[in-house]
Scaffold this motif. Structure first.
Motif, PDB file in Angstrom:
ATOM      1  N   SER A 198       0.830  -1.207   0.000  1.00 36.57           N
ATOM      2  CA  SER A 198       0.000   0.000   0.000  1.00 36.57           C
ATOM      3  C   SER A 198       0.864   1.256   0.000  1.00 36.57           C
ATOM      4  O   SER A 198       0.523   2.254  -0.651  1.00 36.57           O
ATOM      5  CB  SER A 198      -0.944  -0.002   1.195  1.00 36.57           C
ATOM      6  N   LEU A 199       1.986   1.220   0.694  1.00 33.59           N
ATOM      7  CA  LEU A 199       2.900   2.360   0.651  1.00 33.59           C
ATOM      8  C   LEU A 199       3.490   2.532  -0.739  1.00 33.59           C
ATOM      9  O   LEU A 199       3.618   3.654  -1.239  1.00 33.59           O
ATOM     10  CB  LEU A 199       4.014   2.165   1.689  1.00 33.59           C
ATOM     11  N   PHE A 242       2.054   1.623  -3.529  1.00 33.63           N
ATOM     12  CA  PHE A 242       0.985   2.120  -4.402  1.00 33.63           C
ATOM     13  C   PHE A 242       0.785   3.621  -4.219  1.00 33.63           C
ATOM     14  O   PHE A 242       0.618   4.356  -5.198  1.00 33.63           O
ATOM     15  CB  PHE A 242      -0.306   1.362  -4.107  1.00 33.63           C
ATOM     16  N   ALA A 243       0.819   4.076  -2.967  1.00 31.65           N
ATOM     17  CA  ALA A 243       0.686   5.513  -2.713  1.00 31.65           C
ATOM     18  C   ALA A 243       1.867   6.278  -3.320  1.00 31.65           C
ATOM     19  O   ALA A 243       1.687   7.363  -3.896  1.00 31.65           O
ATOM     20  CB  ALA A 243       0.595   5.771  -1.209  1.00 31.65           C
ATOM     21  N   PHE A 244       3.062   5.710  -3.224  1.00 32.70           N
ATOM     22  CA  PHE A 244       4.238   6.342  -3.809  1.00 32.70           C
ATOM     23  C   PHE A 244       4.114   6.397  -5.331  1.00 32.70           C
ATOM     24  O   PHE A 244       4.472   7.396  -5.969  1.00 32.70           O
ATOM     25  CB  PHE A 244       5.494   5.576  -3.396  1.00 32.70           C
ATOM     26  N   ARG A 245       3.599   5.329  -5.917  1.00 30.85           N
ATOM     27  CA  ARG A 245       3.403   5.294  -7.370  1.00 30.85           C
ATOM     28  C   ARG A 245       2.402   6.362  -7.821  1.00 30.85           C
ATOM     29  O   ARG A 245       2.627   7.051  -8.817  1.00 30.85           O
ATOM     30  CB  ARG A 245       2.916   3.910  -7.768  1.00 30.85           C
ATOM     31  N   LEU A 246       1.311   6.501  -7.085  1.00 35.47           N
ATOM     32  CA  LEU A 246       0.333   7.530  -7.423  1.00 35.47           C
ATOM     33  C   LEU A 246       0.936   8.924  -7.307  1.00 35.47           C
ATOM     34  O   LEU A 246       0.695   9.793  -8.154  1.00 35.47           O
ATOM     35  CB  LEU A 246      -0.893   7.411  -6.517  1.00 35.47           C
ATOM     36  N   LEU A 247       1.717   9.142  -6.273  1.00 34.98           N
ATOM     37  CA  LEU A 247       2.351  10.450  -6.091  1.00 34.98           C
ATOM     38  C   LEU A 247       3.353  10.736  -7.205  1.00 34.98           C
ATOM     39  O   LEU A 247       3.402  11.858  -7.730  1.00 34.98           O
ATOM     40  CB  LEU A 247       3.041  10.505  -4.726  1.00 34.98           C
TER      41      LEU A 247
END
Length: 65
Positions: free
Chosen positions: A48-49, A51-56
């Motif tokens: 999940s971290l 994925f959040a980094f990828r979105l950012l």
């Protein structure tokens, strides 16, 4: 040097009476199950971290163009 030890008992309890904790069944998980549960939690947290980094990163890369 000697240390004096005093043993106290509650009223109505005798040495042959079973304790209350021995009468209740324990609900402890075995060690291997804790290991699997914590490992799954760690993998989920890392993904999940990521994925959040990828979105950012996607948001900032498209903002620069």
């Amino acid at each position: 040097m000697a240390t004096n030890i005093t043993i106290t008992e509650t009223r109505g309890a005798s040495a042959s009476a079973p304790t209350a904790t021995a009468a209740t069944p324990s609900r402890k998980l075995p060690g291997w199950l804790w290991f699997i549960a914590l490992w799954c939690f760690g993998v989920t947290a890392a993904m999940s971290l990521g994925f959040a980094f990828r979105l950012l990163m996607n948001a900032t890369l498209f903002a620069v163009r």
